[in-house]
Design a protein around this motif. Structure first.
Motif, mmCIF file in Angstrom:
data_model
loop_
_atom_site.group_PDB
_atom_site.id
_atom_site.type_symbol
_atom_site.label_atom_id
_atom_site.label_comp_id
_atom_site.label_asym_id
_atom_site.label_seq_id
_atom_site.Cartn_x
_atom_site.Cartn_y
_atom_site.Cartn_z
ATOM 1 N N ASN A 50 0.823 -1.200 0.000
ATOM 2 C CA ASN A 50 0.000 0.000 0.000
ATOM 3 C C ASN A 50 0.860 1.255 0.000
ATOM 4 N N LEU A 51 0.222 2.349 -0.411
ATOM 5 C CA LEU A 51 0.857 3.658 -0.465
ATOM 6 C C LEU A 51 -0.111 4.658 0.145
ATOM 7 N N VAL A 52 0.374 5.484 1.043
ATOM 8 C CA VAL A 52 -0.452 6.531 1.635
ATOM 9 C C VAL A 52 0.104 7.879 1.193
ATOM 10 N N THR A 53 -0.799 8.824 0.930
ATOM 11 C CA THR A 53 -0.382 10.183 0.571
ATOM 12 C C THR A 53 -1.142 11.194 1.417
ATOM 13 N N GLY A 54 -0.592 12.394 1.495
ATOM 14 C CA GLY A 54 -1.261 13.523 2.125
ATOM 15 C C GLY A 54 -1.197 14.695 1.168
ATOM 16 N N ASP A 55 -2.272 15.488 1.121
ATOM 17 C CA ASP A 55 -2.295 16.564 0.126
ATOM 18 C C ASP A 55 -2.774 17.892 0.701
ATOM 19 N N ASP A 56 -2.804 18.893 -0.165
ATOM 20 C CA ASP A 56 -3.182 20.245 0.236
ATOM 21 C C ASP A 56 -4.669 20.390 0.546
ATOM 22 N N SER A 57 -5.475 19.423 0.143
ATOM 23 C CA SER A 57 -6.912 19.470 0.432
ATOM 24 C C SER A 57 -7.238 18.894 1.801
ATOM 25 N N GLY A 58 -6.227 18.473 2.542
ATOM 26 C CA GLY A 58 -6.441 17.882 3.857
ATOM 27 C C GLY A 58 -6.792 16.413 3.807
ATOM 28 N N LEU A 59 -6.601 15.792 2.662
ATOM 29 C CA LEU A 59 -6.978 14.385 2.502
ATOM 30 C C LEU A 59 -5.790 13.455 2.711
ATOM 31 N N VAL A 60 -6.071 12.320 3.309
ATOM 32 C CA VAL A 60 -5.143 11.212 3.390
ATOM 33 C C VAL A 60 -5.728 10.158 2.460
ATOM 34 N N HIS A 99 -3.910 21.425 4.692
ATOM 35 C CA HIS A 99 -2.904 20.536 4.103
ATOM 36 C C HIS A 99 -2.351 19.521 5.110
ATOM 37 N N VAL A 100 -2.041 18.341 4.572
ATOM 38 C CA VAL A 100 -1.394 17.280 5.341
ATOM 39 C C VAL A 100 0.096 17.371 5.026
ATOM 40 N N THR A 101 0.905 17.551 6.054
ATOM 41 C CA THR A 101 2.338 17.748 5.827
ATOM 42 C C THR A 101 3.112 16.447 5.746
ATOM 43 N N ASN A 102 2.620 15.386 6.393
ATOM 44 C CA ASN A 102 3.318 14.112 6.330
ATOM 45 C C ASN A 102 2.385 12.980 6.741
ATOM 46 N N ALA A 103 2.693 11.797 6.253
ATOM 47 C CA ALA A 103 1.940 10.586 6.613
ATOM 48 C C ALA A 103 2.884 9.401 6.539
ATOM 49 N N ARG A 104 2.808 8.534 7.534
ATOM 50 C CA ARG A 104 3.671 7.355 7.589
ATOM 51 C C ARG A 104 2.902 6.168 8.155
ATOM 52 N N PHE A 105 3.260 4.978 7.686
ATOM 53 C CA PHE A 105 2.713 3.749 8.237
ATOM 54 C C PHE A 105 3.386 3.456 9.567
ATOM 55 N N ALA A 106 2.620 2.908 10.502
ATOM 56 C CA ALA A 106 3.195 2.410 11.753
ATOM 57 C C ALA A 106 3.979 1.141 11.437
ATOM 58 N N CYS A 107 4.765 0.669 12.386
ATOM 59 C CA CYS A 107 5.677 -0.450 12.138
ATOM 60 C C CYS A 107 4.980 -1.729 11.690
ATOM 61 N N ASP A 108 3.710 -1.908 12.017
ATOM 62 C CA ASP A 108 3.008 -3.134 11.648
ATOM 63 C C ASP A 108 2.104 -2.966 10.424
ATOM 64 N N ASP A 109 2.111 -1.794 9.809
ATOM 65 C CA ASP A 109 1.288 -1.466 8.642
ATOM 66 C C ASP A 109 -0.213 -1.456 8.929
ATOM 67 N N LYS A 110 -0.617 -1.588 10.178
ATOM 68 C CA LYS A 110 -2.043 -1.599 10.498
ATOM 69 C C LYS A 110 -2.602 -0.197 10.711
ATOM 70 N N PHE A 111 -1.710 0.769 10.924
ATOM 71 C CA PHE A 111 -2.135 2.141 11.173
ATOM 72 C C PHE A 111 -1.286 3.110 10.360
ATOM 73 N N VAL A 112 -1.875 4.269 10.066
ATOM 74 C CA VAL A 112 -1.174 5.379 9.436
ATOM 75 C C VAL A 112 -1.273 6.563 10.376
ATOM 76 N N VAL A 113 -0.188 7.291 10.530
ATOM 77 C CA VAL A 113 -0.177 8.527 11.307
ATOM 78 C C VAL A 113 0.002 9.671 10.328
ATOM 79 N N SER A 114 -0.877 10.664 10.396
ATOM 80 C CA SER A 114 -0.765 11.829 9.519
ATOM 81 C C SER A 114 -0.651 13.090 10.361
ATOM 82 N N ALA A 115 0.104 14.044 9.821
ATOM 83 C CA ALA A 115 0.311 15.324 10.510
ATOM 84 C C ALA A 115 -0.300 16.438 9.675
#
Length: 138
Positions: free
Chosen positions: A76-86, A109-125
């Motif tokens: 999977n791939l997660v993105t964050g954008d200027d519209s506030g969407l993950v 805007h979402v400045t960053n997004a990363r998967f947690a170590c187990d890929d079960k969660f995403v953290v977005s800023a």
């Protein structure tokens, strides 16, 4: 910046929206496309490249997508954008305007997004909202 699985290359995205691949430790730029295509990446956080072509919405400016991250499993791939969407995509995401799941919550805007170590969660800023969201991947 991302390292190749064998530690012999890094990839970076420049401020002019160019993807560059360099040899480690010499720093020599790799310009041969066939060689770049054969590299297996240990991580992927670039918004640029054929592997992530599908993350760009129609009529998007290059500055509209702020961040990307491939899951540790490489599925999977997660993105964050200027519209506030993950957004959550399948990886690789090489077809234009790829199908994805959209998650809203950030006020801007979402400045960053990363998967947690187990890929079960995403953290977005978030930028303007100064918040951290934790999303369950489904």
């Amino acid at each position: 910046m991302d390292f190749s699985a064998d530690g012999k290359h890094i990839q970076v995205s420049t401020s002019t929206y160019a993807r560059q691949v360099h040899e480690v430790p010499s720093g020599k730029m790799v310009t041969e496309a066939a060689l770049v295509e054969r590299i297996t990446w240990a991580t992927w956080t670039s918004i640029l490249g054929d592997e992530v072509l599908g993350i760009w919405p129609r009529n998007a400016d290059k500055a509209d997508v702020n961040c990307a991250c491939v899951s540790r499993a490489g599925l999977n791939l997660v993105t964050g954008d200027d519209s506030g969407l993950v957004k959550l995509f399948d990886f690789p995401c090489s077809e234009k305007f790829a199908r994805h799941k959209r998650y809203s919550g950030h006020s801007a805007h979402v400045t960053n997004a990363r998967f947690a170590c187990d890929d079960k969660f995403v953290v977005s800023a978030g930028g303007s909202d100064r918040s951290l969201f934790v999303w369950k991947c489904q």
